[in-house]
Design an enzyme around this catalytic site. Structure first.
Site, mmCIF file in Angstrom:
data_model
loop_
_atom_site.group_PDB
_atom_site.id
_atom_site.type_symbol
_atom_site.label_atom_id
_atom_site.label_comp_id
_atom_site.label_asym_id
_atom_site.label_seq_id
_atom_site.Cartn_x
_atom_site.Cartn_y
_atom_site.Cartn_z
ATOM 1 N N SER A 172 41.967 47.903 2.799
ATOM 2 C CA SER A 172 40.957 46.905 3.177
ATOM 3 C C SER A 172 42.019 45.609 3.327
ATOM 4 O O SER A 172 42.978 45.744 3.109
ATOM 5 C CB SER A 172 40.393 46.672 1.291
ATOM 6 O OG SER A 172 39.995 45.566 1.159
ATOM 7 N N TYR B 165 42.912 48.090 -7.256
ATOM 8 C CA TYR B 165 42.811 47.753 -6.049
ATOM 9 C C TYR B 165 43.348 47.168 -4.749
ATOM 10 O O TYR B 165 43.883 48.031 -3.852
ATOM 11 C CB TYR B 165 41.239 46.971 -5.311
ATOM 12 C CG TYR B 165 40.180 47.566 -4.793
ATOM 13 C CD1 TYR B 165 40.202 47.260 -3.461
ATOM 14 C CD2 TYR B 165 39.825 48.911 -4.182
ATOM 15 C CE1 TYR B 165 39.330 46.479 -1.706
ATOM 16 C CE2 TYR B 165 39.248 49.338 -3.519
ATOM 17 C CZ TYR B 165 39.185 47.977 -1.997
ATOM 18 O OH TYR B 165 38.439 48.773 -1.312
#
Lengths: 129, 254
Positions: B143, B156
């Site tokens: 990501s 995350y």
């Protein structure tokens, strides 16, 4: 029980496959790293293939003990394998030719012990020779 | 068909980016097994849709954060189809929250699925790809959040940053065995995972922060995965490919 020549030929085939070398590059004296350019993952691959070729189980560390490479300070002093280290080598690698190595026991030369002959000797014992 | 008769395994394949990846790989002729955890209906529906279209596709239930899952499912794929050519580690979760209030459970849940799951599947497939086949493609879905971080995503971001580093490490270790290992870093993609933020700020993000003036679609990511999995990607390894419409350039529309 296979003869030494039969063992050598099977080992040679294994190394040709694992290391992508030519058959005539593989002699009893060939060093896995020095002459045949084996790298770390190749050692794993070789054990794997030998197990299949010879129908034997090779426990981790039995053929290529890792600790010996790592320069463990109890075995290595000033870049040379010391008495404790030599004893360790003798125990872990009973089929290795240590006489030559003992004359100049520099740690970087330990990997020269891993020759084709070394593997053949190991397999002779393993297959009941 | 770029991937005719290759065998692909995709984690998190029942929805979102994973689903688009499964569809794209199947379209290119690969046999695709995909892992889902809880979305049984979505998984079975996707499997049925692709089989009806002539593909060879199988849905496998499992939780990637369980160390046993990877070994079990990779063994199944090998038993059924004999190989694993492409592994896509896409399964991922978020547990957003401000760091000063982030509890260990939320930290761990994200690391377990995003990072550990990737580790377990790579390890289960590595022996087959590196030692037995001497060929393979591993693609980890990362990501932009690893580098371009918003508040509330410490867990995350950490997990994806680790996936990027892991990707590079694996590329180094498996390169001599003809296995490429790369990551794709999506930006803001229209999936369930981004639904809450999209509801609040999707328009703003698209119009003000993304040079290409739109949010991404799962297919945008799948296309790059197919590139990495196929013949065109053969000499690329250890890379993180950012696919974000330019979001990470940090520009604000003037």
């Amino acid at each position: 029980m296979p003869s030494e020549q039969e063992i050598f030929e099977k080992v040679r085939t294994t190394l040709v496959d694992a290391l992508n070398v030519d058959e005539d590059e593989v002699t009893l004296a060939s060093r896995l790293r020095g002459d045949l350019n084996a790298e770390s993952i190749d050692f794993l691959d070789i054990v794997f293939r030998l197990e299949k070729q010879f129908g034997v189980k090779i426990p981790r560390e039995e053929l290529f003990p890792e600790a010996i490479f790592s320069g463990d300070p109890s075995f290595v002093t000033d870049g040379k394998v010391n008495a404790a280290g030599l004893k360790e080598l003798q125990e872990k690698l009973p089929f290795a030719n240590l006489a030559e190595f003992a004359k100049d026991p520099r740690i970087e030369k330990v990997e020269d012990l891993f020759t084709v002959e070394f593997i053949v000797s190991y397999l002779k014992r393993k297959t009941g020779g | 068909m770029l991937l005719k008769d290759q065998v692909a395994l995709v984690t998190g394949g029942s929805r979102g980016i994973g689903k688009a990846i499964v569809q794209a790989l199947a379209r290119e002729g690969a046999k695709v097994a995909f892992v889902y955890k809880g979305s049984k209906e979505a998984a079975e529906s996707l499997e049925a849709e692709l089989v009806a279209a002539g593909g060879t596709v199988k849905a496998l239930q499992g939780d990637v954060s369980d160390p046993q899952t990877a070994q079990t499912l990779v063994s199944r794929v090998l038993a059924d189809w004999g190989r694993v050519d492409i592994l896509v580690n896409n399964a991922g979760v978020i547990r957003d929250g401000l760091f000063v209030r982030m509890d260990a459970a939320n930290w761990k849940a994200v690391l377990d699925t995003n990072l550990d799951g990737t580790f377990y599947f790579c390890r289960a497939a590595a022996e087959q790809m590196a030692l037995k086949q001497r060929s393979g493609r591993i693609i980890n879905v990362s990501s932009v959040a690893a580098d371009h971080v918003n508040a509330g995503q410490a867990n995350y971001a950490a997990s994806k940053g680790a996936v990027n580093a892991f990707t590079r490490a694996l590329a180094v270790e498996l390169g001599s065995r003809n296995v490429t290992v790369n990551a794709v870093a999506p930006g803001f993609i229209e999936t369930d995972m981004s639904e809450a933020v999209r509801n609040k700020a999707g328009d703003f993000i698209a119009k003000k922060l993304v040079p290409l003036r739109r949010l991404g679609k799962p297919e945008d990511i799948a296309g790059v995965v197919v590139f990495l999995a196929g013949p065109a990607g053969a000499y690329m390894t250890g890379q993180v490919l950012t696919v974000d419409g330019g979001l990470s350039l940090g520009a604000v529309t003037a």
